[in-house]
Design an enzyme around this catalytic site. Structure first.
Site, PDB file in Angstrom:
ATOM      1  N   CYS A 250       0.800  -1.225   0.000  1.00 59.26           N
ATOM      2  CA  CYS A 250       0.000   0.000   0.000  1.00 59.26           C
ATOM      3  C   CYS A 250       0.830   1.271   0.000  1.00 59.26           C
ATOM      4  O   CYS A 250       0.546   2.205  -0.772  1.00 59.26           O
ATOM      5  CB  CYS A 250      -0.992  -0.002   1.162  1.00 59.26           C
ATOM      6  SG  CYS A 250      -0.256   0.029   2.825  1.00 59.26           S
TER       7      CYS A 250
ATOM      8  N   HIS B 111      -2.977   1.395   6.751  1.00 55.62           N
ATOM      9  CA  HIS B 111      -3.155   1.415   5.304  1.00 55.62           C
ATOM     10  C   HIS B 111      -2.828   2.817   4.815  1.00 55.62           C
ATOM     11  O   HIS B 111      -3.187   3.813   5.462  1.00 55.62           O
ATOM     12  CB  HIS B 111      -4.587   1.033   4.917  1.00 55.62           C
ATOM     13  CG  HIS B 111      -4.828   1.075   3.431  1.00 55.62           C
ATOM     14  ND1 HIS B 111      -4.086   0.333   2.550  1.00 55.62           N
ATOM     15  CD2 HIS B 111      -5.703   1.800   2.677  1.00 55.62           C
ATOM     16  CE1 HIS B 111      -4.504   0.578   1.320  1.00 55.62           C
ATOM     17  NE2 HIS B 111      -5.471   1.469   1.371  1.00 55.62           N
TER      18      HIS B 111
ATOM     19  N   ASP C  64      -6.872   6.194  -3.776  1.00 56.61           N
ATOM     20  CA  ASP C  64      -6.196   5.001  -3.255  1.00 56.61           C
ATOM     21  C   ASP C  64      -5.848   4.054  -4.404  1.00 56.61           C
ATOM     22  O   ASP C  64      -6.717   3.397  -4.968  1.00 56.61           O
ATOM     23  CB  ASP C  64      -7.101   4.294  -2.250  1.00 56.61           C
ATOM     24  CG  ASP C  64      -6.382   3.157  -1.529  1.00 56.61           C
ATOM     25  OD1 ASP C  64      -5.233   2.858  -1.874  1.00 56.61           O
ATOM     26  OD2 ASP C  64      -6.978   2.565  -0.606  1.00 56.61           O
TER      27      ASP C  64
ATOM     28  N   ASP D 266     -17.484  -0.534  12.513  1.00 52.90           N
ATOM     29  CA  ASP D 266     -17.506  -1.152  13.838  1.00 52.90           C
ATOM     30  C   ASP D 266     -16.926  -2.563  13.740  1.00 52.90           C
ATOM     31  O   ASP D 266     -17.124  -3.265  12.744  1.00 52.90           O
ATOM     32  CB  ASP D 266     -18.934  -1.238  14.383  1.00 52.90           C
ATOM     33  CG  ASP D 266     -19.508   0.128  14.710  1.00 52.90           C
ATOM     34  OD1 ASP D 266     -18.716   1.078  14.877  1.00 52.90           O
ATOM     35  OD2 ASP D 266     -20.744   0.250  14.782  1.00 52.90           O
TER      36      ASP D 266
END
Length: 696
Positions: free
Chosen positions: A284, A342, A365, A407
């Site tokens: 990444c 990330h 990204d 979550d």
């Protein structure tokens, strides 16, 4: 720099053009493009540049019509050269010559491009016409970039310090590790290395959008949103002739281990010289840093951003499911995942397509995770849209929101049944960091993505996981029992790891409990491997009591089993012996390695093409002997190849050291990288970097 020109037609002596001078040095200073190229003109759209025409003899411009023509593929635009002292327009192509210069051998023509011109390499032609005769000259080529210094350009940025950091700086920091122990690694963006500009332009030329419809691609290149999507997809090679192939596990013997890269230039130049074959390998931060380089070169302000505890939400429900055994072992059975960190890119622009509320930083990204409109890219998505939870905002807002604000539902599994469950609303997106302007300190961007403090919802979560549909209570408290797990201090390589389990009994009766603690090694983006350490005990806790339990993972494990980039996943499961209820707490952390000392004689500011000595050393701070020690030094633009020093045995307190001659062939920021490994380690034990500024 003067160059001869080629004309077409029978040209009379009084209008023969002998040379053209693109005034590269002066134009590059005016257009803030110094260093991007030494041999071709690089200018920014919406700002005038100067071209000097040198004729065979003085020419009377009043007797002729003079036109310039710009060519971009099959697209052309022809426009007259006016004799005027007025400012040029940035709404369309225009050119002027000051009236006092029209009876000379040498004439300076000022040319201005529209502020919404395509980013590309253009051909420039001159046409001289008198009555029925037209004389044509091919003047040469020039590169046109976005202009963040121009207020009318969509990528305009208000402050000079921002432009210096997000366009001109060729050095940055990437934040890695865990939110408990943030590390940084430097990166040389390398936009001033010879050939990098050409590689960035070639990315656009070999893109599927250009190959499928060149004219439409050229027309759309004026839009930074379009440019970002094309370039984002081209940094990975999943759909096209992109730069980098990704690999996240296994060995890297047929390429370069992602952790070994220190800059973008080497990657881009290797891709360009190999006829657009993918460079192996990236992860990444490598994808993000290469994209950041390309965007800065082409004039779009950009920065590298790290999200700690970044979620990959496969089924787009903003819930990440994690599965543990009743002994605290984490299972690799969920399609969802949370990476310890990330890295992506933010680029700056006005969103004319969305409105002023979505101007500013946009997430892009290039790491190939999910397809967007059929290709592996992500964004540009306004950060403000993520903050406002605008899930339907283009591009990929829901995926990015999950990355920073999902979550985590943790389930305890025993004999195929769910025997415990809890929800963590704070784990994902714990920290979001980028490098501060003009400083090596991190800037915390978390509030830009998440403004609210999440609290457990009164509802239950309904999830269709691998164990069927289950209902999950909103809190981590089971019948008045609350458990937390913390690392007492950031552990260093060679030290024992101290864990602290805190148990609170909020019920009105005593509890008889079993504690099971487990530790597993993992990589930042993967599920843990087999356990490296376990512990358990039985205990009793009185009503209202808070127990603090201390555990120690032996130092030998952090020396022999863990590499520099390894992370430890620790989890504790507390079981009530009477009710059989279980509650889980988890924590992940990394082990800090000892620094490698790198010093350069004469300081960290060196001259080009001059030899300097670099001194490198590593000291064994562990209490045990290290066998098979290897100290390695490398640096793109400073060393031709890796330099390795080996030592059979390294006693406690002893150092391994070497001296290496370095020489820089080009200016800019360079990085020396030192690594240390040994025969009993699964990888590099320590990694250090040293920044050097190279000047002419």
């Amino acid at each position: 720099m003067e160059q001869a020109v080629r004309g077409r037609g029978l040209i009379p002596d009084n209008c023969q053009l002998k040379f053209v001078n693109f005034e590269i040095q002066e134009n590059h200073i005016t257009h803030e493009t110094v260093g991007l190229s030494s041999h071709q003109l690089v200018v920014r759209r919406g700002r005038a540049f100067q071209v000097t025409l040198i004729f065979q003899q003085p020419i009377d411009w009043s007797m002729y019509n003079f036109d310039l023509e710009v060519q971009l593929g099959d697209l052309t635009e022809r426009f007259p050269i006016h004799f005027s002292s007025q400012c040029l327009s940035s709404l369309h192509w225009s050119a002027r010559v000051f009236p006092e210069n029209v009876r000379s051998h040498s004439v300076s023509v000022h040319v201005c491009s529209p502020v919404l011109s395509a980013v590309a390499s253009y051909h420039l032609l001159l046409h001289i016409q008198r009555q029925y005769h037209i004389f044509n000259y091919e003047l040469g080529t020039f590169v046109l970039l976005c202009n963040p210094w121009c207020k009318d350009d969509p990528v305009s940025m208000p402050l000079e310090v921002q432009l210096q950091e997000y366009i001109q700086s060729d050095y940055g920091l990437v934040y890695v590790g865990t939110d408990q122990s943030v590390r940084h690694k430097p990166w040389a963006f390398g936009q001033y290395e010879p050939g990098v500009l050409e590689a960035c332009l070639q990315l656009l030329q070999v893109s599927p959008q250009h190959q499928n419809d060149r004219q439409n691609d050229y027309l759309r290149r004026a839009d930074p949103v379009y440019l970002c999507r094309v370039l984002c997809a081209m940094v990975n090679c999943n759909d096209d002739l992109g730069v980098l192939a990704g690999k996240w596990q296994g060995n890297y013997t047929d390429g370069v281990c992602p952790t070994d890269w220190t800059g973008s230039a080497e990657i881009l130049l290797q891709w360009l010289s190999s006829n657009c074959s993918p460079v192996r390998y990236g992860q990444c931060w490598v994808f993000a840093c290469v994209l950041c380089t390309v965007l800065r070169v082409l004039g779009i302000p950009s920065r590298v951003v790290t999200v700690f505890n970044a979620a990959h939400d496969v089924n787009a429900n903003l819930i990440i499911e994690e599965y543990y055994s009743s002994k605290g072992e984490k299972f690799n059975i969920s399609k969802d995942s949370v990476w310890n960190f990330h890295v992506w890119v933010e680029c700056w622009m006005r969103r004319e397509d969305l409105g002023a509320d979505f101007n500013g930083w946009q997430v892009v990204d290039p790491t190939p995770q999910e397809k967007s409109a059929g290709i592996y890219c992500c964004g540009p998505c306004p950060v403000s849209a993520v903050q406002r939870r605008c899930l339907h905002c283009p591009f990929d807002a829901s995926f990015i929101l999950a990355s920073v604000d999902a979550d985590v539902v943790r389930l305890i599994i025993r004999d195929g049944l769910v025997v415990g469950r809890s929800v963590d609303t704070e784990w994902v997106g714990q920290l979001i960091y980028t490098k501060s302007i003009g400083s090596n300190k991190p800037e915390n961007l978390t509030h830009m993505y998440k403004t609210r403090t999440k609290t457990p919802s009164p509802r239950t979560y309904s999830s269709s996981g691998v164990f069927g549909r289950i209902s999950v209570p909103p809190s981590g408290i089971v019948s008045g029992l609350k458990v937390s797990l913390e690392v007492e201090k950031t552990p260093s390589m060679g030290d024992s790891i101290c864990l602290c389990v805190t148990i609170s009994n909020h019920s009105r009766h005593a509890r008889f409990l079993t504690e099971r603690l487990n530790a597993q090694l993992k990589h930042y983006n993967s599920c843990p491997h087999e356990s490296i350490w376990k512990d358990h005990r039985q205990l009793e806790i009185q009503p209202g009591q808070v127990l603090t339990l201390h555990h120690s993972i032996p130092a030998s494990l952090s020396t022999s089993l863990m590499a520099h980039d390894d992370i430890v996943n620790a989890a504790v499961v507390i079981k009530d012996m009477n009710t059989k209820e279980r509650v889980l707490a988890a924590q992940e952390f990394n082990i800090c390695s000892h620094d490698i000392s790198i010093e350069v004689e004469g300081g960290d500011r060196i001259q080009m093409k001059t030899n300097y000595m670099a001194h490198v050393s590593y000291t064994n701070h562990c209490s045990t002997v290290i066998s098979g020690a290897v100290l390695c030094l490398e640096g793109f633009g400073l060393l031709q190849s890796k330099h390795e020093t080996r030592q059979a045995l390294l006693q406690p307190g002893e150092s391994i050291q070497t001296s290496v001659s370095i020489m820089a062939s080009s200016p800019g920021t360079k990085l020396l990288q030192g690594t240390f490994s040994h025969s009993h380690s699964p990888g590099v034990v320590s990694r250090s970097f040293h920044k050097i500024s190279v000047h002419n």
